[in-house]
Design an enzyme around this catalytic site. Sequence first.
Site, PDB file in Angstrom:
ATOM      1  N   ASN A 209     -38.856 -41.463  31.405  1.00  0.00           N
ATOM      2  CA  ASN A 209     -40.302 -41.229  31.463  1.00  0.00           C
ATOM      3  C   ASN A 209     -41.003 -42.413  30.804  1.00  0.00           C
ATOM      4  O   ASN A 209     -40.356 -43.226  30.140  1.00  0.00           O
ATOM      5  CB  ASN A 209     -40.650 -39.900  30.774  1.00  0.00           C
ATOM      6  N   ASP A 278     -35.409 -33.171  29.369  1.00  0.00           N
ATOM      7  CA  ASP A 278     -34.868 -31.816  29.242  1.00  0.00           C
ATOM      8  C   ASP A 278     -33.562 -31.634  30.013  1.00  0.00           C
ATOM      9  O   ASP A 278     -32.781 -30.738  29.706  1.00  0.00           O
ATOM     10  CB  ASP A 278     -35.901 -30.795  29.729  1.00  0.00           C
ATOM     11  N   PHE A 325     -44.148 -32.296  18.745  1.00  0.00           N
ATOM     12  CA  PHE A 325     -45.243 -32.727  19.612  1.00  0.00           C
ATOM     13  C   PHE A 325     -45.233 -31.824  20.841  1.00  0.00           C
ATOM     14  O   PHE A 325     -44.175 -31.293  21.218  1.00  0.00           O
ATOM     15  CB  PHE A 325     -45.067 -34.188  20.028  1.00  0.00           C
ATOM     16  N   LYS A 339     -45.193 -22.861  21.375  1.00  0.00           N
ATOM     17  CA  LYS A 339     -44.061 -23.784  21.156  1.00  0.00           C
ATOM     18  C   LYS A 339     -43.731 -23.865  19.671  1.00  0.00           C
ATOM     19  O   LYS A 339     -42.562 -23.884  19.277  1.00  0.00           O
ATOM     20  CB  LYS A 339     -44.456 -25.170  21.682  1.00  0.00           C
ATOM     21  N   LYS A 343     -40.078 -22.722  18.362  1.00  0.00           N
ATOM     22  CA  LYS A 343     -39.146 -23.697  17.778  1.00  0.00           C
ATOM     23  C   LYS A 343     -39.127 -23.631  16.245  1.00  0.00           C
ATOM     24  O   LYS A 343     -38.503 -24.464  15.594  1.00  0.00           O
ATOM     25  CB  LYS A 343     -39.495 -25.116  18.257  1.00  0.00           C
TER      26      LYS A 343
HETATM   27  N1  CTP Z   1     -37.904 -31.796  22.302  1.00  0.00           N
HETATM   28  C1  CTP Z   1     -36.619 -31.898  21.800  1.00  0.00           C
HETATM   29  N2  CTP Z   1     -35.543 -31.784  22.647  1.00  0.00           N
HETATM   30  C2  CTP Z   1     -35.718 -31.573  23.951  1.00  0.00           C
HETATM   31  C3  CTP Z   1     -37.027 -31.439  24.479  1.00  0.00           C
HETATM   32  C4  CTP Z   1     -38.100 -31.566  23.611  1.00  0.00           C
HETATM   33  O1  CTP Z   1     -36.449 -32.102  20.595  1.00  0.00           O
HETATM   34  N3  CTP Z   1     -34.660 -31.473  24.748  1.00  0.00           N
HETATM   35  C5  CTP Z   1     -39.030 -31.873  21.358  1.00  0.00           C
HETATM   36  C6  CTP Z   1     -39.976 -33.033  21.615  1.00  0.00           C
HETATM   37  O2  CTP Z   1     -39.591 -34.185  20.884  1.00  0.00           O
HETATM   38  C7  CTP Z   1     -41.310 -32.501  21.141  1.00  0.00           C
HETATM   39  C8  CTP Z   1     -41.201 -31.010  21.384  1.00  0.00           C
HETATM   40  O3  CTP Z   1     -39.798 -30.715  21.508  1.00  0.00           O
HETATM   41  O4  CTP Z   1     -41.509 -32.695  19.754  1.00  0.00           O
HETATM   42  C9  CTP Z   1     -41.911 -30.480  22.595  1.00  0.00           C
HETATM   43  O5  CTP Z   1     -41.606 -31.253  23.724  1.00  0.00           O
HETATM   44  P1  CTP Z   1     -42.268 -30.910  25.127  1.00  0.00           P
HETATM   45  O6  CTP Z   1     -41.684 -31.824  26.153  1.00  0.00           O
HETATM   46  O7  CTP Z   1     -43.757 -30.822  24.984  1.00  0.00           O
HETATM   47  O8  CTP Z   1     -41.791 -29.419  25.339  1.00  0.00           O
HETATM   48  P2  CTP Z   1     -40.494 -28.789  25.876  1.00  0.00           P
HETATM   49  O9  CTP Z   1     -39.875 -28.038  24.752  1.00  0.00           O
HETATM   50  O10 CTP Z   1     -39.627 -29.773  26.578  1.00  0.00           O
HETATM   51  O11 CTP Z   1     -41.094 -27.724  26.895  1.00  0.00           O
HETATM   52  P3  CTP Z   1     -41.828 -27.983  28.304  1.00  0.00           P
HETATM   53  O12 CTP Z   1     -41.399 -29.341  28.779  1.00  0.00           O
HETATM   54  O13 CTP Z   1     -41.309 -26.876  29.131  1.00  0.00           O
HETATM   55  O14 CTP Z   1     -43.290 -27.869  28.016  1.00  0.00           O
END
Ligand code: CTP
Length: 402
Positions: A209, A278, A325, A339, A343
């Site tokens: 990304n 993810d 974040f 969230k 978490k």
């Molecule tokens: N994060 C993480 N590990 C992952 C995905 C996300 O540690 N595999 C952390 C990111 O660094 C961020 C937070 O979780 O601090 C939220 O990330 P975000 O992408 O907004 O949310 P997701 O948990 O991935 O949920 P979604 O994409 O479904 O909104």
Amino acid sequence: MKLEGERVTLGVTGGIAAYKAAELVRLGIKAGLKVRVIMTPNATRFVTPLTFQTLSQAQVRVDTFEAVVPDRVEHVALAQETDLLVIAPATANILAKMARGIADDLLSTFYLAYDGTTLVAPAMNTQMYLHPATQENLEILRKRGVVVLEPPEGELACGDYGPGRFPEPLHILERILDLLYQKDLYGKTFLVTAGPTREYLDAVRFISNPSSGKMGFAIAQEARRRGARVYLVSGPTHLEPPWGVEYIPVTSAVEMYQRVMDLYSSVDVVIKAAAVADFRPKPLTEEGAKFKKEGKEQFFLELEANPDILATLGENKGHQILVGFAAESQDLLENASAKLARKNLDMIVANEVTVGFATDTNRVVIVKRDGTFRHLPLMSKEAIAEAILDEVAGLFQGARSR
Ligand code: CTP
């Protein structure tokens, strides 16, 4: 932490690197410092006072006996108005005079009248730098608490190769800011993650990304300046790691997960600014091989879930403060708060996905565990880093007063 007009006196001495000190003045003014320049008479043979005067928007002092303001003893008055003395470039001559207390021009006299923090950036020919006289003088100054920037090695103006170069003005500025900042996070250890992750399909292709890493790097830099010990675990970016942080480069989410888990028990705060993928593709080839397109009209990528690093930290939360974040495309506050709860975080920094990705600015809302939130206007990522760390510092204070 904002610097508000901290007063730096910059001594410029007579070496060829004097012209690079002009850039240092420009950067210092841009960073919000008030810079006053003292030149030695020899320095004026390399660069004119007018250059420094224009950049610093203040009169440059050279002559001990020229009264800038009538009845003012310039070296004494200026010493009282100085928060930090920087001598850059510092010649062998000024180092020797400082070590021995010789005061035969305005700068060396000023040094004796001033009792605050001093930073010197020696720059000279390698032989002069390595000469026992210079090394002994530097040792005396170090013992006295003067901060000495080691000159980098490289090709010098005289054609020699070795130590003696003038450091990059940006690096000198970083050390200046580091010395001026209040150390309100001293004694705390931070783990900051930044940048994107890369999930390889074969030896050369990956899913990723456009995260630039700027937010996480700005947080790491600010925490370090405020006295914290900082680990910065980052996916691939084009940024230079901030001075003084322990930089741990990673590529994939799984690698980031491992490095973060290894460090978790030894840190006080985790700030997860990384844009973690993810999902990762199931490999299309043997390790190291390239996927061939021949004979294929289409193919399907099978993805498997990556570990949610932050959620795992939340499940194993001990004394650590956890900051996440959230990039959301709708219902920002609601989704971010959900969230945070899911978490098990102390704070979440939320933004709309349309703002803030791969840019220098962002508009965020900081949501805390107790349900309170703070909307910040569109601002630089450095300013956002400062606001986030103010909140974190507030959590430490809250914990102490309970
Ligand atoms: N994060 C993480 N590990 C992952 C995905 C996300 O540690 N595999 C952390 C990111 O660094 C961020 C937070 O979780 O601090 C939220 O990330 P975000 O992408 O907004 O949310 P997701 O948990 O991935 O949920 P979604 O994409 O479904 O909104």
